[in-house]
Design a protein around this motif. Structure first.
Motif, PDB file in Angstrom:
ATOM      1  N   GLY A  81     -13.964   1.963   1.488  1.00  0.00           N
ATOM      2  CA  GLY A  81     -12.515   1.815   1.411  1.00  0.00           C
ATOM      3  C   GLY A  81     -11.900   1.542   2.770  1.00  0.00           C
ATOM      4  N   SER A  82     -10.598   1.311   2.762  1.00  0.00           N
ATOM      5  CA  SER A  82      -9.890   0.937   3.985  1.00  0.00           C
ATOM      6  C   SER A  82      -9.992   2.008   5.065  1.00  0.00           C
ATOM      7  N   ASN A  96     -13.520   7.139  -1.167  1.00  0.00           N
ATOM      8  CA  ASN A  96     -12.095   6.873  -0.948  1.00  0.00           C
ATOM      9  C   ASN A  96     -11.239   8.075  -1.330  1.00  0.00           C
ATOM     10  N   THR A 122     -12.522  -6.177   7.184  1.00  0.00           N
ATOM     11  CA  THR A 122     -11.585  -5.945   6.087  1.00  0.00           C
ATOM     12  C   THR A 122     -11.119  -7.308   5.598  1.00  0.00           C
ATOM     13  N   SER A 141       0.851  -1.191   0.000  1.00  0.00           N
ATOM     14  CA  SER A 141       0.000   0.000   0.000  1.00  0.00           C
ATOM     15  C   SER A 141       0.883   1.235   0.000  1.00  0.00           C
ATOM     16  N   THR A 166      -7.356  -5.196   1.545  1.00  0.00           N
ATOM     17  CA  THR A 166      -7.651  -3.856   2.059  1.00  0.00           C
ATOM     18  C   THR A 166      -7.279  -3.691   3.532  1.00  0.00           C
ATOM     19  N   ALA A 192     -14.488  -3.353   4.025  1.00  0.00           N
ATOM     20  CA  ALA A 192     -13.551  -2.871   3.016  1.00  0.00           C
ATOM     21  C   ALA A 192     -13.458  -3.918   1.915  1.00  0.00           C
ATOM     22  N   ASP A 193     -14.587  -4.136   1.299  1.00  0.00           N
ATOM     23  CA  ASP A 193     -14.698  -5.006   0.137  1.00  0.00           C
ATOM     24  C   ASP A 193     -16.055  -4.712  -0.487  1.00  0.00           C
ATOM     25  N   SER A 242     -13.386  -2.161  -3.828  1.00  0.00           N
ATOM     26  CA  SER A 242     -13.320  -1.083  -2.846  1.00  0.00           C
ATOM     27  C   SER A 242     -11.897  -0.595  -2.644  1.00  0.00           C
ATOM     28  N   ARG A 243     -10.938  -1.119  -3.410  1.00  0.00           N
ATOM     29  CA  ARG A 243      -9.528  -0.865  -3.093  1.00  0.00           C
ATOM     30  C   ARG A 243      -9.187   0.630  -3.113  1.00  0.00           C
ATOM     31  N   GLU A 244      -8.721   1.078  -1.957  1.00  0.00           N
ATOM     32  CA  GLU A 244      -8.328   2.478  -1.794  1.00  0.00           C
ATOM     33  C   GLU A 244      -7.003   2.728  -2.510  1.00  0.00           C
ATOM     34  N   HIS A 245      -6.342   1.620  -2.855  1.00  0.00           N
ATOM     35  CA  HIS A 245      -5.098   1.732  -3.613  1.00  0.00           C
ATOM     36  C   HIS A 245      -5.329   2.470  -4.925  1.00  0.00           C
TER      37      HIS A 245
END
Lengths: 171, 423
Positions: free
Chosen positions: B136-137, A95, B33, A29, B37, B118-119, A67-70
């Protein structure tokens, strides 16, 4: 929030988070390690040619999928100053605000811009100007609630502030 | 004017009547999570110095996406999650337990609960009338620490389904058809509320499939009223006390109502590279495939495996096809073993892997080669999703997947489903 000025990279509709940052790179991350793979499956040249301050233009539903904040982290880390799209997917939108990546919904700006055009963006007023086309557009402005989060540098800063662990929302 | 199911759940949770469009701060009952994430959430929580989660008993760190780990960087991420769970009292669901959403359905979700994960497929728990949504995370991390989050109460699109699903047509076909109808952004920021006689008669394993893919139309949640089916499911999970009846008011205000005649549906697939790129199976029959993936939170339940076993029993997977089967949870795996589904599948040439996400997210256990085609029962077919942008993915029901695994080309399951079929 300051005035931004940058060169445009146009992407289409439904740019998903797998295109923004493929899962095969999610072993970190660390933004600096994500940056070289940003948008790799949509445009492999992008991460190598994008300049700090450039602007991504998306079509409808930018950031859909996981949902990846990446995904916003990678966009921010590669130096993109702002993403403007006709519309954003919900999780990507939250995000981006949470990590402090400026994003604007502005259909007219997104539909008109061509790759290579230079835009100026006034985030506080939601005003987007396409210098190549000599056109100005009004984007939706963030509700006050979100402006507080953005003003605190993202959700972490905001929570630290509301928990009273810091003196000002600038931390 | 009455309340939609989304408005009703959130109103009950905040203790006053709330309506679509309002921004509310709401208590969180379950926060989760996964290993993609979670590490980012943990690092955020370390930044704010969280020592204990607000509700540790319902704060769960899952390790399911790359499990067992295919490389050292991810192994280190898993170690971070394990040590954080130990330090803070959060629950850990480690390698081999299964996909987070399946375990949330089995052990945590209940009518009226607010669940954030977080998915993106956290919305699956909406099948049990929980307000469950992906974030999100950082959002989930703050929910873990504070026990609260903010929502904009969503407008609702009511999906009313009437009539009987034909033989060989399942909830998966219905939801693929619906995503095709709505488009990938047709429900962005909104709630989907599934209702009608077809949904009332639908068993929980299929309701979960419907709610799971609400996000593929951009929806925040995919909700189904709780009823006798919900009660029976919760009782079977050993949690009968978690049941309460929850339904929309009959005079609720919907942004839009979509009516679907279930009897007219056909087996439906999503073709590369978007989920809304849907076709009836008849238009895709004969497309060559190299791999089949049966599993995921969408379609890795016991009943899915029963359908697959009934189609594959006594037959063999086509010579050039890899047929990968991944039970959604340890519970599902054990039941499938007891009922001999696994033996049937292995004898038919399938490759059975440990419970978890399997190849779904493209980091291990079935990455495609250049130009290869996979047919998945999972929920996404984005370019590169199976780890290679040069690969292509079709999505379909377990019946389509099983029938196609036997022939090596996309096959209409109605051709192979005999009277012994699950339905």
């Amino acid at each position: 929030m300051t005035q931004l000025k940058g060169k445009v990279w146009v992407f289409g509709d439904d740019i998903d988070t797998d295109a923004i940052i493929p899962a095969r790179y999610l072993n970190t991350s660390d933004p600096s390690e994500l940056a070289p793979h940003c948008m790799e499956d949509a445009d492999p040249k992008f991460a190598h040619q994008v300049a700090p301050g450039d602007i991504i233009i998306g079509g409808k539903n930018f950031g859909c999928g996981s949902s990846r904040e990446h995904a916003p982290l990678a966009i921010k880390a590669v130096g993109v100053a702002c993403v403007i799209a006709e519309s954003f997917a919900r999780i990507f939108y939250r995000n981006s605000i949470n990590i402090g990546l400026p994003i604007l919904e502005c259909g007219a700006a997104a539909q008109r811009a061509r790759s290579g055009d230079v835009l100026t963006v006034d985030l506080a007023k939601g005003i987007v100007t396409n210098l190549a086309l000599h056109e100005t557009y009004q984007a939706a402005v963030f509700p006050p609630f979100m402006q507080e989060i953005i003003g605190a540098g993202g959700l972490i800063g905001y929570v630290r502030y509301t928990l009273g662990k810091e003196k000002s929302p600038d931390g | 004017m009455g309340l939609t199911l989304a408005e009703k759940i959130l109103s009950q949770r905040v203790g006053r009547e709330v309506r679509a469009g309002q921004i509310i701060v709401c208590d969180v009952d379950v926060a989760l999570t996964q290993d993609g994430t979670g590490p980012l959430a943990v690092r955020q929580l370390e930044k704010i110095g969280m020592e204990k989660a607000a509700r540790p008993e319902s704060t769960i760190l899952f390790i399911d996406h790359a499990a067992p780990s295919p490389r050292k960087e991810l192994s280190n991420d898993h170690m971070l999650l394990r040590s954080f769970a130990e330090k803070t009292g959060c629950r850990l669901s480690d390698v081999g337990e299964g996909v987070c959403h399946q375990i949330v359905a089995e052990d945590y979700a209940a009518p009226g609960k607010v669940i954030i994960g977080a998915d993106s497929h956290t919305c699956m728990a909406g099948a049990l009338a929980a307000f469950a949504t992906g974030m999100g995370s950082t959002d989930v991390a703050m929910g873990m620490a504070l026990g609260k989050t903010w929502f904009r109460v969503p407008e609702t699109i009511r999906i009313e389904v009437n009539g009987e699903l034909p033989v060989g047509v399942y909830a998966k076909d219905l939801i693929l058809h619906l995503v095709g109808l709505l488009g990938a952004d047709g429900a962005t920021y909104k709630a989907l509320e599934f209702a009608g006689e077809t949904i009332a008669a639908m068993p929980m394993w299929e309701r979960l499939t419907l709610a799971n893919m609400a996000v593929e139309a951009g929806a925040k949640v995919g909700l189904i009223a709780s009823d006798a089916v919900t009660q029976e499911y919760l009782t079977a999970q050993g949690r009968p006390e978690d049941y309460k009846p929850l339904a929309a008011d009959s005079d609720a205000n919907y942004e839009r109502v979509i009516i679907i005649d279930a009897a007219k549906l056909e087996p439906t697939l999503a073709a590369p590279h978007t989920v809304d790129n849907t076709y009836p199976v008849t238009e895709l029959v004969g497309t060559a495939i190299d791999q089949v993936f049966i599993g995921s939170c969408t379609n890795g339940r016991l009943e899915d495996l029963a359908i697959v076993a009934s189609i594959m029993s006594g037959k063999h997977v086509a010579a050039k096809v890899r047929c990968i089967v991944v039970p959604a949870s340890r519970k599902v795996f054990l039941e499938a073993l007891r009922l001999d589904y696994i033996e049937t599948l292995v004898e038919a040439g399938a490759i059975v892997l440990a419970p978890g996400c399997g190849p779904c997210v493209g980091v291990h256990e079935g990455i495609l080669g250049d130009g290869e085609v996979s047919l998945n029962t999972s929920n996404r077919n984005f370019q590169g999703r199976l780890g290679n942008p040069q690969g292509s993915i079709y999505l379909g029901s377990p019946a389509v997947a099983a029938a196609s695994a036997l022939t090596g080309v996309i096959t209409d399951p109605r051709e192979v489903l005999g009277y012994a079929a699950y339905r």
